[in-house]
Design a protein around this motif. Structure first.
Motif, PDB file in Angstrom:
ATOM      1  N   PRO A 163      16.037   6.521  21.396  1.00  0.00           N
ATOM      2  CA  PRO A 163      17.320   6.755  21.085  1.00  0.00           C
ATOM      3  C   PRO A 163      18.182   6.102  22.199  1.00  0.00           C
ATOM      4  N   PRO A 164      19.369   6.027  22.013  1.00  0.00           N
ATOM      5  CA  PRO A 164      20.340   5.522  22.854  1.00  0.00           C
ATOM      6  C   PRO A 164      20.505   6.667  24.087  1.00  0.00           C
ATOM      7  N   ASP A 165      21.089   6.012  25.258  1.00  0.00           N
ATOM      8  CA  ASP A 165      21.455   6.969  26.153  1.00  0.00           C
ATOM      9  C   ASP A 165      22.707   8.056  25.656  1.00  0.00           C
ATOM     10  N   HIS A 166      22.644   9.238  26.021  1.00  0.00           N
ATOM     11  CA  HIS A 166      23.372  10.260  25.777  1.00  0.00           C
ATOM     12  C   HIS A 166      24.568  10.315  26.745  1.00  0.00           C
ATOM     13  N   PRO A 167      25.665  10.500  26.431  1.00  0.00           N
ATOM     14  CA  PRO A 167      26.756  10.388  27.278  1.00  0.00           C
ATOM     15  C   PRO A 167      26.833  11.971  28.028  1.00  0.00           C
ATOM     16  N   LEU A 168      27.369  11.857  29.302  1.00  0.00           N
ATOM     17  CA  LEU A 168      27.546  12.948  29.895  1.00  0.00           C
ATOM     18  C   LEU A 168      28.654  12.762  30.846  1.00  0.00           C
ATOM     19  N   PRO A 169      29.691  13.681  30.724  1.00  0.00           N
ATOM     20  CA  PRO A 169      30.813  13.393  31.366  1.00  0.00           C
ATOM     21  C   PRO A 169      30.663  13.791  33.226  1.00  0.00           C
ATOM     22  N   VAL A 170      31.015  13.057  33.735  1.00  0.00           N
ATOM     23  CA  VAL A 170      30.898  13.320  35.385  1.00  0.00           C
ATOM     24  C   VAL A 170      32.257  13.063  35.781  1.00  0.00           C
ATOM     25  N   GLN A 171      32.845  14.109  36.486  1.00  0.00           N
ATOM     26  CA  GLN A 171      34.340  13.892  37.099  1.00  0.00           C
ATOM     27  C   GLN A 171      34.226  14.524  38.262  1.00  0.00           C
ATOM     28  N   VAL A 172      34.646  13.711  39.462  1.00  0.00           N
ATOM     29  CA  VAL A 172      35.161  14.148  40.602  1.00  0.00           C
ATOM     30  C   VAL A 172      36.490  14.375  41.288  1.00  0.00           C
ATOM     31  N   ALA A 173      36.944  15.402  41.816  1.00  0.00           N
ATOM     32  CA  ALA A 173      38.276  15.519  42.345  1.00  0.00           C
ATOM     33  C   ALA A 173      37.981  15.893  43.678  1.00  0.00           C
ATOM     34  N   VAL A 174      39.122  15.301  44.327  1.00  0.00           N
ATOM     35  CA  VAL A 174      39.042  15.600  46.052  1.00  0.00           C
ATOM     36  C   VAL A 174      40.365  16.151  46.335  1.00  0.00           C
ATOM     37  N   PHE A 175      40.613  17.305  46.848  1.00  0.00           N
ATOM     38  CA  PHE A 175      41.850  17.792  47.204  1.00  0.00           C
ATOM     39  C   PHE A 175      41.847  17.955  48.764  1.00  0.00           C
ATOM     40  N   GLY A 176      42.830  17.087  49.194  1.00  0.00           N
ATOM     41  CA  GLY A 176      43.169  17.229  50.484  1.00  0.00           C
ATOM     42  C   GLY A 176      42.129  16.957  51.690  1.00  0.00           C
ATOM     43  N   GLY A 177      40.943  16.381  51.290  1.00  0.00           N
ATOM     44  CA  GLY A 177      39.986  16.340  52.004  1.00  0.00           C
ATOM     45  C   GLY A 177      39.080  17.604  52.530  1.00  0.00           C
ATOM     46  N   THR A 178      39.486  18.777  51.881  1.00  0.00           N
ATOM     47  CA  THR A 178      38.788  20.038  52.123  1.00  0.00           C
ATOM     48  C   THR A 178      38.004  20.472  51.018  1.00  0.00           C
ATOM     49  N   LEU A 179      38.208  19.914  49.802  1.00  0.00           N
ATOM     50  CA  LEU A 179      37.675  20.721  48.703  1.00  0.00           C
ATOM     51  C   LEU A 179      37.323  19.502  47.856  1.00  0.00           C
ATOM     52  N   THR A 180      35.955  19.502  47.203  1.00  0.00           N
ATOM     53  CA  THR A 180      35.601  18.508  46.273  1.00  0.00           C
ATOM     54  C   THR A 180      35.055  18.952  45.136  1.00  0.00           C
ATOM     55  N   ILE A 181      35.537  18.762  44.070  1.00  0.00           N
ATOM     56  CA  ILE A 181      34.919  19.540  42.944  1.00  0.00           C
ATOM     57  C   ILE A 181      34.347  18.522  42.029  1.00  0.00           C
ATOM     58  N   VAL A 182      33.099  18.799  41.620  1.00  0.00           N
ATOM     59  CA  VAL A 182      32.409  17.928  40.781  1.00  0.00           C
ATOM     60  C   VAL A 182      31.996  18.702  39.341  1.00  0.00           C
ATOM     61  N   ALA A 183      32.609  18.000  38.475  1.00  0.00           N
ATOM     62  CA  ALA A 183      32.687  18.471  37.183  1.00  0.00           C
ATOM     63  C   ALA A 183      31.518  17.929  36.175  1.00  0.00           C
ATOM     64  N   LEU A 184      30.515  18.692  35.776  1.00  0.00           N
ATOM     65  CA  LEU A 184      29.466  18.099  35.168  1.00  0.00           C
ATOM     66  C   LEU A 184      29.524  18.393  33.552  1.00  0.00           C
ATOM     67  N   GLY A 185      29.312  17.625  32.644  1.00  0.00           N
ATOM     68  CA  GLY A 185      29.157  18.212  31.241  1.00  0.00           C
ATOM     69  C   GLY A 185      27.774  18.784  30.969  1.00  0.00           C
ATOM     70  N   GLY A 186      27.570  19.745  30.292  1.00  0.00           N
ATOM     71  CA  GLY A 186      26.426  20.345  29.794  1.00  0.00           C
ATOM     72  C   GLY A 186      26.309  21.428  30.553  1.00  0.00           C
ATOM     73  N   GLU A 187      24.964  22.093  30.596  1.00  0.00           N
ATOM     74  CA  GLU A 187      24.820  23.334  31.487  1.00  0.00           C
ATOM     75  C   GLU A 187      23.677  22.403  32.428  1.00  0.00           C
TER      76      GLU A 187
END
Length: 145
Positions: free
Chosen positions: A36-60
């Motif tokens: 099967p083809p690769d399955h897409p999975l969103p990965v997003q990163v946000a950095v807030f002022g150098g003190t907080l990094t949020i890593v948002a991942l699709g799925g569970e």
């Protein structure tokens, strides 16, 4: 994909979920050795002022993603927060460890989800590489105009 002989046995299972899943896989990928083809999975990163990094991942994603992201993506004096179920929910997202253990989250749950078979062994590394690329790009100084 599971071996074709195994899928044929599953297609005859009295468990409707298992049987339907196996019949779907056999119909969708009728050629032996098909992939099967690769399955897409969103990965997003946000950095807030150098003190907080949020890593948002699709799925569970399993907890190994949070542990690894906190160890690898935290800048000095900053925190990392990993959020699953972000922008797309389709399946458990196992780590290499969970895949090796097998069981429900690693392999069995795919019959109830939109996946033809378990994730590839490198899924964790591919997801984390996307997180690293994005974090590095966000932490780099902007290019001069």
């Amino acid at each position: 994909l599971p071996p074709r002989d195994e899928l044929r046995v599953r297609a005859a299972s009295p468990d409707g979920f298992v049987a339907r899943h196996a019949a779907w896989v056999l119909a969708a990928w009728p050629e032996a050795g098909a992939r099967p083809p690769d399955h897409p999975l969103p990965v997003q990163v946000a950095v807030f002022g150098g003190t907080l990094t949020i890593v948002a991942l699709g799925g569970e994603p399993v907890v190994d993603y949070a542990t690894r992201a906190k160890a690898e993506l935290a800048a000095p004096g900053s925190s990392v927060w990993v959020a699953g179920y972000s922008n797309f929910v389709h399946a458990y997202v196992p780590s290499r460890r969970v895949l090796a253990e097998g069981g429900y989250e690693g392999t069995g749950a795919v019959v109830y989800q939109s996946l033809p078979g378990p994730f590839a062994a490198d899924v964790e590394d591919r997801i984390m590489a996307a997180g690293h690329r994005q974090a590095a790009a966000l932490r780099s100084p902007p290019a001069a105009p």
